[in-house]
Design a protein around this motif. Structure first.
Motif, mmCIF file in Angstrom:
data_model
loop_
_atom_site.group_PDB
_atom_site.id
_atom_site.type_symbol
_atom_site.label_atom_id
_atom_site.label_comp_id
_atom_site.label_asym_id
_atom_site.label_seq_id
_atom_site.Cartn_x
_atom_site.Cartn_y
_atom_site.Cartn_z
ATOM 1 N N PRO A 204 59.157 109.828 14.117
ATOM 2 C CA PRO A 204 59.389 109.396 15.498
ATOM 3 C C PRO A 204 58.490 108.223 15.878
ATOM 4 C CG PRO A 204 58.076 111.412 15.467
ATOM 5 C CD PRO A 204 58.527 111.155 14.055
ATOM 6 N N ALA A 205 59.073 107.206 16.496
ATOM 7 C CA ALA A 205 58.309 106.025 16.928
ATOM 8 C C ALA A 205 59.095 105.304 18.012
ATOM 9 C CB ALA A 205 58.066 105.084 15.750
ATOM 10 N N PHE A 206 58.374 104.821 19.021
ATOM 11 C CA PHE A 206 59.002 104.100 20.123
ATOM 12 C C PHE A 206 59.008 102.597 19.852
ATOM 13 C CE2 PHE A 206 58.135 108.031 22.371
ATOM 14 C CZ PHE A 206 59.247 108.152 23.196
ATOM 15 N N SER A 207 60.074 101.940 20.300
ATOM 16 C CA SER A 207 60.116 100.482 20.279
ATOM 17 C C SER A 207 58.993 99.947 21.166
ATOM 18 C CB SER A 207 61.475 99.981 20.774
ATOM 19 O OG SER A 207 61.727 100.435 22.100
ATOM 20 N N PRO A 208 58.573 98.707 20.978
ATOM 21 C CA PRO A 208 57.446 98.177 21.749
ATOM 22 C C PRO A 208 57.618 98.278 23.260
ATOM 23 C CG PRO A 208 57.915 96.739 19.902
ATOM 24 C CD PRO A 208 59.023 97.751 19.937
ATOM 25 N N THR B 100 68.458 92.252 21.629
ATOM 26 C CA THR B 100 69.439 93.157 22.221
ATOM 27 C C THR B 100 69.526 94.487 21.491
ATOM 28 O OG1 THR B 100 71.270 92.320 20.864
ATOM 29 C CG2 THR B 100 70.815 91.185 22.956
ATOM 30 N N GLY B 101 68.784 94.626 20.401
ATOM 31 C CA GLY B 101 68.845 95.841 19.598
ATOM 32 C C GLY B 101 69.760 95.730 18.408
ATOM 33 N N ALA B 102 70.419 94.591 18.230
ATOM 34 C CA ALA B 102 71.279 94.398 17.062
ATOM 35 C C ALA B 102 70.429 94.296 15.796
ATOM 36 C CB ALA B 102 72.117 93.137 17.228
ATOM 37 N N ILE B 103 70.891 94.912 14.725
ATOM 38 C CA ILE B 103 70.176 94.858 13.450
ATOM 39 C C ILE B 103 70.338 93.468 12.837
ATOM 40 C CG2 ILE B 103 70.081 95.780 11.095
ATOM 41 C CD1 ILE B 103 71.036 98.451 12.272
ATOM 42 N N THR B 104 69.225 92.849 12.486
ATOM 43 C CA THR B 104 69.271 91.489 11.932
ATOM 44 C C THR B 104 68.785 91.416 10.486
ATOM 45 O OG1 THR B 104 67.058 90.994 12.791
ATOM 46 C CG2 THR B 104 68.936 90.488 14.225
ATOM 47 N N GLY B 105 68.267 92.530 9.947
ATOM 48 C CA GLY B 105 67.810 92.504 8.568
ATOM 49 C C GLY B 105 67.248 93.850 8.149
ATOM 50 N N ALA B 106 67.134 94.054 6.854
ATOM 51 C CA ALA B 106 66.514 95.242 6.276
ATOM 52 C C ALA B 106 65.995 94.881 4.895
ATOM 53 C CB ALA B 106 67.509 96.394 6.205
ATOM 54 N N GLY C 80 58.500 88.883 17.941
ATOM 55 C CA GLY C 80 59.045 87.931 18.900
ATOM 56 C C GLY C 80 59.729 88.688 20.025
ATOM 57 N N SER C 81 60.990 88.384 20.291
ATOM 58 C CA SER C 81 61.730 89.104 21.326
ATOM 59 C C SER C 81 62.407 90.353 20.765
ATOM 60 C CB SER C 81 62.794 88.182 21.932
ATOM 61 O OG SER C 81 63.692 87.719 20.928
ATOM 62 N N GLY C 82 62.250 90.612 19.462
ATOM 63 C CA GLY C 82 62.812 91.797 18.831
ATOM 64 C C GLY C 82 61.711 92.717 18.336
ATOM 65 N N TRP C 83 62.038 93.539 17.329
ATOM 66 C CA TRP C 83 61.056 94.477 16.802
ATOM 67 C C TRP C 83 61.485 94.924 15.416
ATOM 68 C CZ3 TRP C 83 64.365 95.257 20.802
ATOM 69 C CH2 TRP C 83 65.356 96.252 20.642
ATOM 70 N N ILE C 84 60.576 95.645 14.752
ATOM 71 C CA ILE C 84 60.791 96.146 13.398
ATOM 72 C C ILE C 84 60.487 97.639 13.388
ATOM 73 C CG2 ILE C 84 59.946 96.077 11.007
ATOM 74 C CD1 ILE C 84 59.231 93.104 11.531
ATOM 75 N N TYR C 85 61.324 98.415 12.712
ATOM 76 C CA TYR C 85 61.024 99.829 12.453
ATOM 77 C C TYR C 85 60.777 100.007 10.964
ATOM 78 C CZ TYR C 85 61.475 104.905 12.032
ATOM 79 O OH TYR C 85 61.251 106.241 11.752
ATOM 80 N N VAL C 86 59.603 100.554 10.637
ATOM 81 C CA VAL C 86 59.201 100.802 9.254
ATOM 82 C C VAL C 86 59.377 102.283 8.957
ATOM 83 C CG1 VAL C 86 57.187 100.919 7.738
ATOM 84 C CG2 VAL C 86 57.617 98.858 9.059
ATOM 85 N N SER C 87 59.828 102.611 7.739
ATOM 86 C CA SER C 87 60.065 103.999 7.349
ATOM 87 C C SER C 87 59.630 104.235 5.906
ATOM 88 C CB SER C 87 61.557 104.333 7.501
ATOM 89 O OG SER C 87 61.867 105.593 6.942
ATOM 90 N N ASN C 88 58.888 105.327 5.690
ATOM 91 C CA ASN C 88 58.488 105.733 4.342
ATOM 92 C C ASN C 88 59.631 106.432 3.620
ATOM 93 O OD1 ASN C 88 55.862 104.803 4.310
ATOM 94 N ND2 ASN C 88 54.953 106.745 4.938
ATOM 95 N N SER C 89 59.470 106.567 2.300
ATOM 96 C CA SER C 89 60.407 107.319 1.469
ATOM 97 C C SER C 89 59.635 108.403 0.727
ATOM 98 C CB SER C 89 61.101 106.396 0.460
ATOM 99 O OG SER C 89 61.932 107.122 -0.415
ATOM 100 N N GLU C 90 59.936 109.667 1.064
ATOM 101 C CA GLU C 90 59.173 110.774 0.477
ATOM 102 C C GLU C 90 59.857 111.303 -0.782
ATOM 103 O OE1 GLU C 90 56.844 114.874 1.744
ATOM 104 O OE2 GLU C 90 58.723 114.371 2.736
ATOM 105 N N ILE C 91 59.943 110.452 -1.789
ATOM 106 C CA ILE C 91 60.430 110.889 -3.091
ATOM 107 C C ILE C 91 59.380 110.553 -4.133
ATOM 108 C CG2 ILE C 91 62.881 110.730 -2.500
ATOM 109 C CD1 ILE C 91 62.977 108.053 -3.956
#
Length: 385
Positions: free
Chosen positions: A350-354, A114-120, A89-100
């Motif tokens: 490393p990854a850029f926001s949309p 606005t860049g505020a964290i809304t969930g994880a 929508g008007s926000g975005w999601i950052y996905v991250s792996n776990s190397e364990i």
């Protein structure tokens, strides 16, 4: 993102043209490489997060391993690794792996406009040593297991649909994946000292349940032409996929992989190189080789790689100076940022926001040097359009 081929051993902080005369691929540089600033200028003193950035840029901590993500009840995973961003929508999601290993998997952080964290939340569980991966054009995340006979898992960044193991993409020590929507294939790197570069051709584009796994064939030189050959047994047992095709080109520790504009860039950590495939004419060459740089190499410990809308490559270091280095379309190689006080770690994901205005990445082991010390960051500033 139009890009010409880079010189092997590009000059730190300057372009080939600035040296005067014509340089050709594989030739000795006309003058010793000298450290200098890239297109964003010199790095400034470390900020409050220990990050050295160019003027006009700032950082914030998004998450820390073993601690709840700000504003949520979700505990961030250990050893954050490969990542990607998705519009929401008007926000975005950052996905991250776990190397364990065991229990790797992947998690996601959700941001508002606005860049505020809304969930994880968790998007993949019960897997092993999920290192890098790749984003698909249909907005899923391919999470790759960096273990012998490892799998690729297709996951949902929104956490709604269950992750699916994609057996047809082969069983080997997977590292990164890069989707090519023009040829409708996915390129795959292999983290072995005698690993290969693969491509997976789905039976139906957008559905990775079935298809053909192929391996790149070429000579032993650092440039030339290449072809693809089918891997007879993608299951990789009893014969490893990298040993099934005569003439398959070997790469020393495949790491990050990135596709744009009919080209694929991937890194090999064993010889500290960045390779480029030109898919239009089926040729390959080196984009960067630190052994050909005069003086101190600007980029060591090559690992994850991503690109920006300006055509710049951003290459994260596993060790080295703990930097993300930039390689520009005019052959400039220079540090973009450096993490201080974390020499026992590596930079990942490393990854850029949309909108291209924010860069996300992690220090996998942080200041502690252990997988439980991971820190995930965001950098904002005047990135080149």
């Amino acid at each position: 993102m139009e890009r010409r081929s880079f010189l092997r051993g590009a000059v730190i902080g300057t372009s080939a043209a600035a040296l005067g005369g014509t340089l050709w691929r594989g030739a000795a540089l006309a003058a010793p490489a000298q450290p200098g600033p890239g297109p964003y200028g010199a790095l400034q003193p470390a900020d409050g997060n220990g990050i050295l950035l160019p003027n006009g840029f700032s950082s914030r901590v998004i998450a820390r391993s073993g601690q709840t993500v700000s504003g949520t009840s979700y505990t961030w995973h250990n050893a954050p690794d490969g990542g990607a961003c998705y519009a929401d929508g008007s926000g975005w999601i950052y996905v991250s792996n776990s190397e364990i290993n065991p229990s790797g998997g992947a998690s996601a952080v959700k941001f508002g406009s606005t860049g505020a964290i809304t969930g994880a939340y968790r998007i993949l569980s019960g897997t092993r040593q999920n290192c890098a991966g790749g984003k698909t054009p249909w907005n899923t995340w391919l999470s790759c297991e960096e273990v012998s006979l490892g799998y690729v898992y297709e996951t949902d960044p929104w956490g709604v649909n269950a992750a699916v193991r994609r057996d047809a993409m082969g069983k080997f020590k997977h590292e990164a994946a890069a989707a090519d929507p023009v040829r409708q294939v996915v390129y795959l790197t292999e983290d072995e000292s005698s690993g290969c570069l693969y491509r997976f051709i789905p039976t139906t584009w957008g559905n990775l349940a079935s298809g053909t796994l192929q391996v790149l064939k070429a000579g032993t030189a650092t440039s030339g032409s290449f072809t693809w050959a089918n891997v007879p047994d993608p299951d990789g047992s009893p014969t490893a996929t990298r040993n099934q095709v005569s003439g398959a080109k070997k790469f020393n520790g495949g790491e990050g992989c990135y596709y744009a504009d009919d080209k694929v860039w991937f890194t090999t950590k064993g010889d500290n190189r960045v390779w480029q495939l030109n898919l239009t004419n089926s040729t390959y060459e080196l984009a960067y080789d630190d052994s050909l740089v005069s003086g101190s190499a600007p980029l060591t410990g090559v690992d994850n790689v991503t690109g920006s809308s300006s055509g710049d490559l951003f290459v994260a270091e596993d060790g080295g100076n703990m930097e993300i280095c930039i390689i520009t379309p005019d052959d400039v190689v220079a540090p973009f940022l450096r993490i201080s006080g974390q020499s026992g770690s590596e930079i990942t994901g490393p990854a850029f926001s949309p909108d291209g205005k924010r860069l996300y990445f992690s220090s996998q082991r942080g200041t502690s040097g252990s997988s439980s010390g991971g820190i995930t960051y965001e950098v904002t500033g005047p990135f080149r359009a």
